[in-house]
Motif scaffolding. Structure first.
Motif, PDB file in Angstrom:
ATOM      1  N   PRO A  31       8.882  -7.838 -16.258  1.00  0.00           N
ATOM      2  CA  PRO A  31       7.730  -7.403 -15.197  1.00  0.00           C
ATOM      3  C   PRO A  31       7.793  -5.772 -15.596  1.00  0.00           C
ATOM      4  O   PRO A  31       8.874  -5.265 -15.871  1.00  0.00           O
ATOM      5  CB  PRO A  31       8.444  -7.370 -13.846  1.00  0.00           C
ATOM      6  CG  PRO A  31       9.947  -7.962 -14.248  1.00  0.00           C
ATOM      7  CD  PRO A  31      10.105  -8.318 -15.415  1.00  0.00           C
ATOM      8  N   ASP A  32       6.838  -5.168 -15.191  1.00  0.00           N
ATOM      9  CA  ASP A  32       6.450  -3.734 -15.419  1.00  0.00           C
ATOM     10  C   ASP A  32       7.398  -3.048 -14.212  1.00  0.00           C
ATOM     11  O   ASP A  32       7.056  -3.507 -13.094  1.00  0.00           O
ATOM     12  CB  ASP A  32       4.976  -3.356 -15.360  1.00  0.00           C
ATOM     13  CG  ASP A  32       5.053  -1.877 -15.674  1.00  0.00           C
ATOM     14  OD1 ASP A  32       4.747  -1.099 -14.666  1.00  0.00           O
ATOM     15  OD2 ASP A  32       4.779  -1.448 -16.895  1.00  0.00           O
ATOM     16  N   PRO A  33       8.229  -2.176 -14.567  1.00  0.00           N
ATOM     17  CA  PRO A  33       8.854  -1.161 -13.839  1.00  0.00           C
ATOM     18  C   PRO A  33       8.182  -0.614 -12.774  1.00  0.00           C
ATOM     19  O   PRO A  33       8.229  -0.635 -11.347  1.00  0.00           O
ATOM     20  CB  PRO A  33       9.760  -0.251 -14.387  1.00  0.00           C
ATOM     21  CG  PRO A  33       9.554  -0.686 -15.777  1.00  0.00           C
ATOM     22  CD  PRO A  33       8.486  -1.424 -15.890  1.00  0.00           C
ATOM     23  N   GLN A  34       6.733  -0.203 -13.042  1.00  0.00           N
ATOM     24  CA  GLN A  34       5.954   0.446 -11.862  1.00  0.00           C
ATOM     25  C   GLN A  34       5.459  -0.591 -10.938  1.00  0.00           C
ATOM     26  O   GLN A  34       5.218  -0.328  -9.778  1.00  0.00           O
ATOM     27  CB  GLN A  34       4.868   1.204 -12.162  1.00  0.00           C
ATOM     28  CG  GLN A  34       5.280   2.548 -13.309  1.00  0.00           C
ATOM     29  CD  GLN A  34       4.219   3.396 -13.773  1.00  0.00           C
ATOM     30  OE1 GLN A  34       3.298   3.121 -14.119  1.00  0.00           O
ATOM     31  NE2 GLN A  34       4.486   4.589 -13.834  1.00  0.00           N
ATOM     32  N   ASP A  35       5.320  -1.737 -11.411  1.00  0.00           N
ATOM     33  CA  ASP A  35       4.792  -2.764 -10.476  1.00  0.00           C
ATOM     34  C   ASP A  35       5.785  -3.287  -9.627  1.00  0.00           C
ATOM     35  O   ASP A  35       5.522  -3.304  -8.427  1.00  0.00           O
ATOM     36  CB  ASP A  35       4.342  -4.162 -11.382  1.00  0.00           C
ATOM     37  CG  ASP A  35       3.089  -3.870 -12.074  1.00  0.00           C
ATOM     38  OD1 ASP A  35       2.379  -2.921 -11.719  1.00  0.00           O
ATOM     39  OD2 ASP A  35       2.816  -4.476 -12.879  1.00  0.00           O
ATOM     40  N   ILE A  36       7.083  -3.295  -9.998  1.00  0.00           N
ATOM     41  CA  ILE A  36       8.305  -3.780  -9.255  1.00  0.00           C
ATOM     42  C   ILE A  36       8.152  -2.633  -8.082  1.00  0.00           C
ATOM     43  O   ILE A  36       8.379  -2.926  -7.060  1.00  0.00           O
ATOM     44  CB  ILE A  36       9.473  -3.772  -9.993  1.00  0.00           C
ATOM     45  CG1 ILE A  36       9.719  -5.017 -10.748  1.00  0.00           C
ATOM     46  CG2 ILE A  36      10.636  -3.853  -9.333  1.00  0.00           C
ATOM     47  CD1 ILE A  36      10.571  -5.122 -12.188  1.00  0.00           C
ATOM     48  N   ALA A  37       8.194  -1.346  -8.398  1.00  0.00           N
ATOM     49  CA  ALA A  37       8.296  -0.144  -7.474  1.00  0.00           C
ATOM     50  C   ALA A  37       7.335  -0.510  -6.459  1.00  0.00           C
ATOM     51  O   ALA A  37       7.531  -0.301  -5.292  1.00  0.00           O
ATOM     52  CB  ALA A  37       8.528   1.028  -8.246  1.00  0.00           C
ATOM     53  N   GLN A  38       6.008  -0.359  -7.077  1.00  0.00           N
ATOM     54  CA  GLN A  38       4.955  -0.364  -6.008  1.00  0.00           C
ATOM     55  C   GLN A  38       5.147  -1.718  -4.962  1.00  0.00           C
ATOM     56  O   GLN A  38       4.776  -1.542  -3.767  1.00  0.00           O
ATOM     57  CB  GLN A  38       3.687  -0.756  -6.973  1.00  0.00           C
ATOM     58  CG  GLN A  38       2.455  -0.617  -6.005  1.00  0.00           C
ATOM     59  CD  GLN A  38       2.404   0.624  -5.228  1.00  0.00           C
ATOM     60  OE1 GLN A  38       2.555   1.879  -5.987  1.00  0.00           O
ATOM     61  NE2 GLN A  38       1.932   0.603  -4.170  1.00  0.00           N
ATOM     62  N   ASP A  39       5.505  -2.868  -5.558  1.00  0.00           N
ATOM     63  CA  ASP A  39       5.666  -4.195  -4.813  1.00  0.00           C
ATOM     64  C   ASP A  39       6.906  -3.681  -3.623  1.00  0.00           C
ATOM     65  O   ASP A  39       6.688  -4.091  -2.584  1.00  0.00           O
ATOM     66  CB  ASP A  39       6.244  -5.209  -5.597  1.00  0.00           C
ATOM     67  CG  ASP A  39       5.045  -5.892  -6.213  1.00  0.00           C
ATOM     68  OD1 ASP A  39       4.018  -5.592  -6.062  1.00  0.00           O
ATOM     69  OD2 ASP A  39       5.221  -6.740  -7.252  1.00  0.00           O
ATOM     70  N   ALA A  40       7.821  -3.001  -4.082  1.00  0.00           N
ATOM     71  CA  ALA A  40       9.004  -2.765  -3.267  1.00  0.00           C
ATOM     72  C   ALA A  40       8.699  -1.548  -2.024  1.00  0.00           C
ATOM     73  O   ALA A  40       8.802  -1.969  -0.945  1.00  0.00           O
ATOM     74  CB  ALA A  40      10.210  -2.028  -4.079  1.00  0.00           C
ATOM     75  N   PHE A  41       7.808  -0.765  -2.333  1.00  0.00           N
ATOM     76  CA  PHE A  41       7.015   0.261  -1.398  1.00  0.00           C
ATOM     77  C   PHE A  41       6.124  -0.473  -0.568  1.00  0.00           C
ATOM     78  O   PHE A  41       6.153  -0.607   0.630  1.00  0.00           O
ATOM     79  CB  PHE A  41       6.592   1.118  -1.805  1.00  0.00           C
ATOM     80  CG  PHE A  41       7.243   2.496  -2.460  1.00  0.00           C
ATOM     81  CD1 PHE A  41       7.877   3.137  -1.604  1.00  0.00           C
ATOM     82  CD2 PHE A  41       7.715   2.697  -3.871  1.00  0.00           C
ATOM     83  CE1 PHE A  41       8.625   4.203  -1.953  1.00  0.00           C
ATOM     84  CE2 PHE A  41       8.437   3.622  -3.960  1.00  0.00           C
ATOM     85  CZ  PHE A  41       9.162   4.549  -3.164  1.00  0.00           C
ATOM     86  N   THR A  42       5.451  -1.572  -0.893  1.00  0.00           N
ATOM     87  CA  THR A  42       4.571  -2.362  -0.216  1.00  0.00           C
ATOM     88  C   THR A  42       5.272  -3.175   0.667  1.00  0.00           C
ATOM     89  O   THR A  42       4.765  -3.175   2.165  1.00  0.00           O
ATOM     90  CB  THR A  42       3.608  -3.337  -1.130  1.00  0.00           C
ATOM     91  OG1 THR A  42       2.952  -2.433  -2.082  1.00  0.00           O
ATOM     92  CG2 THR A  42       2.723  -4.100  -0.269  1.00  0.00           C
ATOM     93  N   LYS A  43       6.373  -3.706   0.399  1.00  0.00           N
ATOM     94  CA  LYS A  43       7.276  -4.510   1.323  1.00  0.00           C
ATOM     95  C   LYS A  43       7.838  -3.685   2.468  1.00  0.00           C
ATOM     96  O   LYS A  43       7.876  -4.115   3.557  1.00  0.00           O
ATOM     97  CB  LYS A  43       8.575  -5.361   0.754  1.00  0.00           C
ATOM     98  CG  LYS A  43       7.652  -6.425  -0.439  1.00  0.00           C
ATOM     99  CD  LYS A  43       8.911  -7.113  -0.691  1.00  0.00           C
ATOM    100  CE  LYS A  43       8.528  -8.446  -1.725  1.00  0.00           C
ATOM    101  NZ  LYS A  43       7.978  -9.517  -0.799  1.00  0.00           N
ATOM    102  N   LEU A  44       8.194  -2.680   1.919  1.00  0.00           N
ATOM    103  CA  LEU A  44       8.825  -1.753   2.865  1.00  0.00           C
ATOM    104  C   LEU A  44       7.944  -1.238   3.788  1.00  0.00           C
ATOM    105  O   LEU A  44       8.052  -1.103   5.048  1.00  0.00           O
ATOM    106  CB  LEU A  44       9.492  -0.245   1.995  1.00  0.00           C
ATOM    107  CG  LEU A  44      10.246   0.351   2.917  1.00  0.00           C
ATOM    108  CD1 LEU A  44      11.545   0.140   3.296  1.00  0.00           C
ATOM    109  CD2 LEU A  44      10.667   1.818   2.069  1.00  0.00           C
TER     110      LEU A  44
END
Length: 132
Positions: A31-44
């Motif tokens: 998975p793309d690191p930026q996609d993971i980070a974006q998903d984490a911020f979205t969840k937060l």
């Protein structure tokens, strides 16, 4: 309002560092690191209340690592499933005649052209739908 400020502050302070750490852990993707980070911020940002979180940065990183781990697991399972299907003797021994091979080649070429027109995210969604 306080929660929104916490998320915005974390975003500005941690985005590059989080993406860099995810890239070191998981590579450039998938998975793309930026996609993971974006998903984490979205969840937060979707959490009802962050008052119980003592260290929002550590919490954000843990969420991101969990998302990355789950994504890797899904990719591994998908690849195992595809390899299993391609090794199926019944599939491999289906009519080996020139007409059938030409037809399959044309279908595969059409599918590849269609897939090439999709974004990476759309390709992932299509693969998940077809496999499940």
């Amino acid at each position: 309002m306080r929660q929104k400020r916490v998320v915005e502050t974390l975003y500005h302070q941690c985005w590059n560092e989080l993406c860099g750490r995810l890239r070191r852990l998981y590579g450039d993707g998938p998975p793309d690191p930026q996609d993971i980070a974006q998903d984490a911020f979205t969840k937060l940002s979707q959490m009802d209340n962050l008052s119980h979180v003592h260290n929002p940065k550590a919490f954000l990183y843990k969420v991101a690592f969990n998302i990355g781990h789950k994504s890797i697991g899904h990719i591994v399972k998908t690849r195992e499933f595809l390899a299993e299907q391609l090794e199926d003797d019944e599939i491999l021994s289906n009519e080996v005649c020139p007409e059938h091979q030409l037809s399959q080649t044309q279908q595969l070429d059409a599918l590849q052209r269609a897939m090439a027109g999709l974004t990476d995210k759309q390709q992932e969604i299509l693969l998940r739908c077809r496999i499940k």
